[in-house]
Design a protein around this motif. Structure first.
Motif, PDB file in Angstrom:
ATOM      1  N   GLU A  70      67.940  17.642  39.664  1.00 54.57           N
ATOM      2  CA  GLU A  70      67.942  16.723  38.069  1.00 54.57           C
ATOM      3  C   GLU A  70      67.207  16.991  37.733  1.00 54.57           C
ATOM      4  O   GLU A  70      65.589  17.547  38.193  1.00 54.57           O
ATOM      5  CB  GLU A  70      68.957  15.099  37.630  1.00 54.57           C
ATOM      6  N   TYR A  71      67.005  16.295  36.131  1.00 56.75           N
ATOM      7  CA  TYR A  71      65.876  16.334  35.336  1.00 56.75           C
ATOM      8  C   TYR A  71      65.626  15.729  34.400  1.00 56.75           C
ATOM      9  O   TYR A  71      66.560  15.521  33.790  1.00 56.75           O
ATOM     10  CB  TYR A  71      64.703  18.470  34.891  1.00 56.75           C
ATOM     11  N   HIS A  72      64.087  15.288  33.661  1.00 52.03           N
ATOM     12  CA  HIS A  72      64.444  14.442  33.207  1.00 52.03           C
ATOM     13  C   HIS A  72      63.004  14.042  32.013  1.00 52.03           C
ATOM     14  O   HIS A  72      62.465  14.361  32.645  1.00 52.03           O
ATOM     15  CB  HIS A  72      64.652  12.997  33.556  1.00 52.03           C
ATOM     16  N   LEU A  73      63.152  14.429  31.250  1.00 54.05           N
ATOM     17  CA  LEU A  73      61.875  14.446  29.897  1.00 54.05           C
ATOM     18  C   LEU A  73      61.235  12.842  29.966  1.00 54.05           C
ATOM     19  O   LEU A  73      61.989  11.961  29.744  1.00 54.05           O
ATOM     20  CB  LEU A  73      62.445  15.234  28.886  1.00 54.05           C
ATOM     21  N   PHE A  74      59.784  12.666  30.484  1.00 54.03           N
ATOM     22  CA  PHE A  74      59.256  11.452  29.810  1.00 54.03           C
ATOM     23  C   PHE A  74      57.811  11.848  29.116  1.00 54.03           C
ATOM     24  O   PHE A  74      57.474  13.109  28.851  1.00 54.03           O
ATOM     25  CB  PHE A  74      58.810  10.451  31.215  1.00 54.03           C
ATOM     26  N   ARG A  75      57.176  11.155  28.298  1.00 56.26           N
ATOM     27  CA  ARG A  75      56.195  11.144  27.758  1.00 56.26           C
ATOM     28  C   ARG A  75      55.262   9.422  27.727  1.00 56.26           C
ATOM     29  O   ARG A  75      55.455   8.530  28.015  1.00 56.26           O
ATOM     30  CB  ARG A  75      56.491  11.255  26.489  1.00 56.26           C
ATOM     31  N   LEU A  76      54.171   9.316  28.312  1.00 59.20           N
ATOM     32  CA  LEU A  76      53.103   8.616  28.614  1.00 59.20           C
ATOM     33  C   LEU A  76      52.283   8.099  27.310  1.00 59.20           C
ATOM     34  O   LEU A  76      51.205   8.833  26.763  1.00 59.20           O
ATOM     35  CB  LEU A  76      53.040   8.032  29.875  1.00 59.20           C
ATOM     36  N   THR A  77      52.231   6.661  26.982  1.00 56.01           N
ATOM     37  CA  THR A  77      50.959   6.720  26.021  1.00 56.01           C
ATOM     38  C   THR A  77      49.215   5.426  26.828  1.00 56.01           C
ATOM     39  O   THR A  77      50.312   5.513  27.824  1.00 56.01           O
ATOM     40  CB  THR A  77      51.527   5.873  24.591  1.00 56.01           C
ATOM     41  N   ARG A  78      48.656   6.182  26.785  1.00 59.74           N
ATOM     42  CA  ARG A  78      47.239   5.866  28.002  1.00 59.74           C
ATOM     43  C   ARG A  78      46.664   5.011  26.452  1.00 59.74           C
ATOM     44  O   ARG A  78      46.891   5.813  25.232  1.00 59.74           O
ATOM     45  CB  ARG A  78      46.298   6.814  27.946  1.00 59.74           C
ATOM     46  N   LYS A  79      45.860   3.782  27.253  1.00 63.24           N
ATOM     47  CA  LYS A  79      45.121   2.918  25.850  1.00 63.24           C
ATOM     48  C   LYS A  79      43.668   4.217  25.852  1.00 63.24           C
ATOM     49  O   LYS A  79      43.474   4.718  26.914  1.00 63.24           O
ATOM     50  CB  LYS A  79      44.438   1.747  26.938  1.00 63.24           C
ATOM     51  N   ALA A  80      43.527   4.326  24.695  1.00 61.47           N
ATOM     52  CA  ALA A  80      42.617   5.512  24.136  1.00 61.47           C
ATOM     53  C   ALA A  80      41.047   4.876  23.378  1.00 61.47           C
ATOM     54  O   ALA A  80      40.235   5.950  23.037  1.00 61.47           O
ATOM     55  CB  ALA A  80      43.018   6.278  23.742  1.00 61.47           C
ATOM     56  N   ASP A  81      40.686   3.717  23.614  1.00 64.50           N
ATOM     57  CA  ASP A  81      39.944   2.765  22.683  1.00 64.50           C
ATOM     58  C   ASP A  81      38.700   3.168  23.353  1.00 64.50           C
ATOM     59  O   ASP A  81      38.530   2.714  24.889  1.00 64.50           O
ATOM     60  CB  ASP A  81      39.649   1.998  22.292  1.00 64.50           C
ATOM     61  N   ILE A  82      37.308   3.889  23.100  1.00 67.35           N
ATOM     62  CA  ILE A  82      36.321   3.680  24.557  1.00 67.35           C
ATOM     63  C   ILE A  82      35.364   2.472  24.269  1.00 67.35           C
ATOM     64  O   ILE A  82      35.594   2.246  23.780  1.00 67.35           O
ATOM     65  CB  ILE A  82      35.769   5.442  23.660  1.00 67.35           C
ATOM     66  N   ALA A  83      34.771   2.668  25.252  1.00 70.58           N
ATOM     67  CA  ALA A  83      33.708   1.507  25.434  1.00 70.58           C
ATOM     68  C   ALA A  83      32.964   1.323  26.050  1.00 70.58           C
ATOM     69  O   ALA A  83      32.593   2.489  27.283  1.00 70.58           O
ATOM     70  CB  ALA A  83      34.876   0.311  26.460  1.00 70.58           C
ATOM     71  N   VAL A  84      31.652   1.491  24.760  1.00 71.75           N
ATOM     72  CA  VAL A  84      30.882   1.562  25.320  1.00 71.75           C
ATOM     73  C   VAL A  84      29.051   0.374  25.090  1.00 71.75           C
ATOM     74  O   VAL A  84      29.394  -0.218  23.767  1.00 71.75           O
ATOM     75  CB  VAL A  84      29.436   2.763  24.477  1.00 71.75           C
ATOM     76  N   SER A  91      69.433   8.900  30.431  1.00 79.50           N
ATOM     77  CA  SER A  91      70.484   9.410  30.897  1.00 79.50           C
ATOM     78  C   SER A  91      69.188   9.749  32.080  1.00 79.50           C
ATOM     79  O   SER A  91      70.009   9.840  33.367  1.00 79.50           O
ATOM     80  CB  SER A  91      70.215  10.995  30.898  1.00 79.50           C
ATOM     81  N   MET A  92      67.763   9.112  32.040  1.00 80.37           N
ATOM     82  CA  MET A  92      66.919   9.392  33.372  1.00 80.37           C
ATOM     83  C   MET A  92      67.211   7.736  34.537  1.00 80.37           C
ATOM     84  O   MET A  92      67.442   6.374  33.908  1.00 80.37           O
ATOM     85  CB  MET A  92      65.255   8.297  32.783  1.00 80.37           C
ATOM     86  N   PRO A  93      67.658   8.124  35.757  1.00 76.21           N
ATOM     87  CA  PRO A  93      68.425   7.375  36.840  1.00 76.21           C
ATOM     88  C   PRO A  93      67.492   6.227  36.063  1.00 76.21           C
ATOM     89  O   PRO A  93      66.261   5.999  36.698  1.00 76.21           O
ATOM     90  CB  PRO A  93      68.749   8.396  37.770  1.00 76.21           C
ATOM     91  N   LYS A  94      67.743   4.845  37.059  1.00 75.42           N
ATOM     92  CA  LYS A  94      67.230   3.938  37.559  1.00 75.42           C
ATOM     93  C   LYS A  94      66.189   3.767  38.424  1.00 75.42           C
ATOM     94  O   LYS A  94      64.724   3.673  38.707  1.00 75.42           O
ATOM     95  CB  LYS A  94      68.007   2.880  38.209  1.00 75.42           C
ATOM     96  N   SER A  95      66.679   4.721  39.720  1.00 74.54           N
ATOM     97  CA  SER A  95      65.961   5.370  40.627  1.00 74.54           C
ATOM     98  C   SER A  95      64.216   6.022  39.950  1.00 74.54           C
ATOM     99  O   SER A  95      63.233   5.305  40.588  1.00 74.54           O
ATOM    100  CB  SER A  95      66.091   6.400  41.728  1.00 74.54           C
TER     101      SER A  95
END
Length: 713
Positions: A238-252, A285-289
């Motif tokens: 099986e295969y399942h598509l996913f996309r992630l979003t990260r924190k992108a504000d820089i801290a200086v 459709s992504m299984p729980k595991s």
């Protein structure tokens, strides 16, 4: 005691019930953006564009605003916003409001826009629906162009969970070893260096027995249906598509950074991978595991997961706007050269710098107001800088660069000016969010050519849009200025509505000289002749202007304020606007995005009305009108009424003093207030109601009217 004083005394204007939440108000703005995609009056490819903008806006919202709230929750921050919410309560309210909107967006695309695309011969097909000939072509394409750039990454005790880039599309793949029967997990990143939607060649542009305008498939489906090539000998379970979003504000930490440019460069190198994950988008459709493994590895909660029924990342729909189908787009608009600049011949102007018909002579006649994108940025503001760079009588050029573009003549003109011996200073804001890398590139290029590059003040972003030209004219020195509401970027100048003032008024020239000294040196300037400057004087001056309208009403005169801006958030300004309403001041606010003020509340804000105008151009200009008992004062500039603009940014707002230009700005405001096509009214419960023409009433679209007026000018 008068009735208004009794009310003011009885009502606590700081009470949380009189304020909308900033984050939820922004989501309501994005809902209005989505409505442009929902609206059948919008041309099809423009509907796809607005659906893409909705997604792009959400990406930034999660990368910045949601990331900040999650950090606050983790740090145990319990401070409440003016509307009375803690960070955790805001996150919960965001999810509750946003999830139905995301469902609506994807339902719109799958059930309305996709079929409408097909009706017009634009087929975004699923891989399983293509013909054998089309499949054969895509398999060959996969082998030649896609397979070589793919890197499957196993996840097991000897292979740790891989780092994944911000906003990346990924396939979670479960494979089975036929020898042992053991199931294993791997991640395959969908390459973003290739087009998201792969177009089939013309000879294969057949579907349902007819030729079409465009036929293609999503690249992730091409990858998914050819996984055997990545895992030879294994069984693809099986295969399942996913996309992630990260924190992108820089801290200086600026005051501890020896080299701000170097410090920001170092932060940028890790931004795409180091920031904590703040959102996970998956398909139902992504299984729980698999779902649970991703949640645990990315240190998320179920509240961070968004199920998407359909294509992930609809931001990529923007690519369809490039199709050569003008009948499915807004009518094209070409910015008009401002009337007073039309007689300037570009070739002779460049060749003869003593030509009395140059842009400086036009400005000397009277102040010049330019309104983009109705009027040409290239033929006005950009030409102002280009000509200054080439004019031997110009001694110095100083300007701020918050966001610019690679194909602008502005940067090359500054370089040419410095190389010719002129004094050139450019303040490049390295902390302009998501433009940091671009600005670093230009800063380094400018420095190498001899331009004095300054990176701004510690703890403050320099957001003001100003240019100062110093020119020798006979025995005298004359200063020319541009003060605007938008960035010096020819690309966005075609998409954003902005106002700019070109002038050679001595007091404005003196003010900009002082302001640049404040930005580049150790000046402690605290007063300006005409300009309202943040963080020095703007807040107090705005409050004083509002209070003056209150005093007029208290003295039996008329009080009137019209203000147009992107966002209204500042609690102190909102409270004084409530006081003004209680005193009888009539207030109209044209707020494109966030509005934390609650209008039309009896005895608090019943004299305040708020609209938002959403259209093909992004409303970006800031215009502030104060009636002043018939002695109208109008200001334009770079600042919204937000704490960051008033307290944490360098901003400049200028009065417009030419009576004819004051009338022009008043007309722009009046047209916006009368809009019955693009305007939305904010109600006291926080809902926005779109205006529609009454029966037999003509349609009044702000942007269409301004385009028509500009063509007639």
């Amino acid at each position: 005691m008068t009735k208004s004083k009794e009310i003011a005394k009885a009502i606590n204007l700081s009470d949380s019930q009189y304020y909308f939440n900033r984050e939820l108000s922004w989501l309501e703005f994005n809902r209005r953006v989505l409505h442009e995609a929902l609206d059948s009056r919008t041309p099809l490819l423009e509907r796809l564009k607005f659906a893409a903008i909705f997604s792009s806006n959400l990406d930034e919202f999660f990368m910045v605003r949601v990331a900040i709230l999650k950090d606050q929750v983790q740090a145990g921050v319990s401070q409440r916003t003016p509307d009375g919410r803690t960070p955790q309560e805001q996150l919960e309210a965001i999810a509750q409001l946003l999830r139905p909107m995301v469902i609506e967006q994807h339902h719109l695309f799958e059930k309305v826009l996709r079929p409408e695309m097909a009706f017009h011969g634009i087929y975004l097909l699923n891989y399983k629906d293509i013909s054998s000939e089309q499949r054969s072509y895509l398999q060959d394409l996969f082998k030649q162009r896609i397979f070589p750039v793919l890197t499957p990454l196993a996840v097991d005790p000897s292979h740790p969970f891989p780092l994944m880039a911000n906003l990346s599309l990924n396939l979670a793949v479960v494979v089975k070893d036929p020898a042992t029967g053991e199931e294993k997990f791997a991640r395959v990143k969908v390459p973003n260096i290739l087009p998201r939607f792969i177009e089939l060649p013309k000879q294969l542009q057949q579907h349902n027995g007819k030729s079409n305008q465009w036929i293609g498939v999503p690249i992730e489906q091409v990858v998914a249906h050819n996984l055997e090539a990545l895992f030879p000998g294994m069984i693809i379970k099986e295969y399942h598509l996913f996309r992630l979003t990260r924190k992108a504000d820089i801290a200086v930490v600026e005051d501890e950074a020896d080299d701000l440019l170097l410090a920001i460069q170092q932060e940028l190198r890790g931004r795409h991978f180091r920031g904590s994950v703040v959102r996970l988008e998956i398909q139902p459709s992504m299984p729980k595991s698999v779902r649970q493994m991703l949640i645990e590895e990315m240190e998320l909660t179920e509240g961070d997961v968004y199920e998407i029924d359909g294509l992930l990342n609809l931001k990529d729909l923007m690519s369809f706007l490039a199709l050569p189908l003008p009948e499915l787009k807004d009518p094209p608009w070409t910015p008009v050269i401002p009337p007073r600049l039309r007689h300037l011949n570009q070739a002779s102007k460049i060749a003869q710098l003593d030509d009395p018909e140059d842009i400086f002579s036009a400005i000397r006649q009277n102040d010049l107001l330019v309104h983009h994108p109705y009027e040409s940025f290239t033929a006005s503001v950009e030409q102002f800088i280009v000509q200054a760079a080439r004019d031997r009588h110009v001694l110095a050029i100083k300007m701020t660069l918050y966001r610019t573009s690679g194909d602008s003549e502005i940067v090359s003109s500054l370089i040419a000016a410095a190389e010719s011996g002129k004094q050139v200073a450019a303040l490049v804001e390295l902390k302009a969010r998501f433009d940091e890398e671009n600005n670093i590139t230009w800063a380094q290029k400018l420095e190498k050519s001899g331009v004095h590059v300054v990176y701004g003040l510690v703890g403050l972003k320099t957001h003001t849009k100003i240019v100062l030209i110093v020119r020798q004219e006979g025995e005298d020195i004359r200063r020319y200025v541009h003060i605007g509401t938008g960035n010096y970027n020819p690309k966005t100048a075609k998409l954003y509505t902005d106002i700019g003032l070109l002038s050679c008024r001595e007091d404005l020239g003196a003010d900009l000289t002082d302001l640049f000294n404040y930005l580049t040196g150790y000046s402690c300037q605290h007063s300006y002749r005409k300009l309202l400057v943040s963080p020095v004087s703007m807040r107090d001056r705005i409050i004083a202007l509002i209070r003056r309208e209150i005093e007029h009403c208290k003295n039996g005169k008329t009080g009137r304020i019209i203000a147009k801006m992107n966002s209204l958030v500042d609690p102190q300004i909102i409270a004084i606007l409530y006081e003004a309403s209680q005193a009888g001041v009539q207030i109209d606010l044209i707020i494109r995005g966030i509005c934390c003020l609650r209008p039309e509340v009896p005895e608090v804000s019943e004299n305040i009305h708020v609209i938002s105008v959403i259209g093909r151009f992004l409303e970006h200009s800031r215009i502030f009108h104060f009636h002043n008992h018939g002695h109208n004062e109008v200001y334009i500039g770079s600042a919204d009424w937000m704490p960051r603009n008033l307290d944490r940014r360098v901003e400049a707002v200028t009065p417009v003093e030419d009576p004819q230009l004051v009338q022009t700005l008043q007309k722009i405001l009046e047209i916006s207030l009368a809009d019955n096509r693009q305007a939305w009214e904010l109600k006291s419960d926080g809902s926005y109601i779109q205006r529609h023409p009454a029966k037999n009433e003509p349609e009044r679209s702000t942007q269409n009217i301004l385009m028509e007026m500009t063509l007639k000018s």
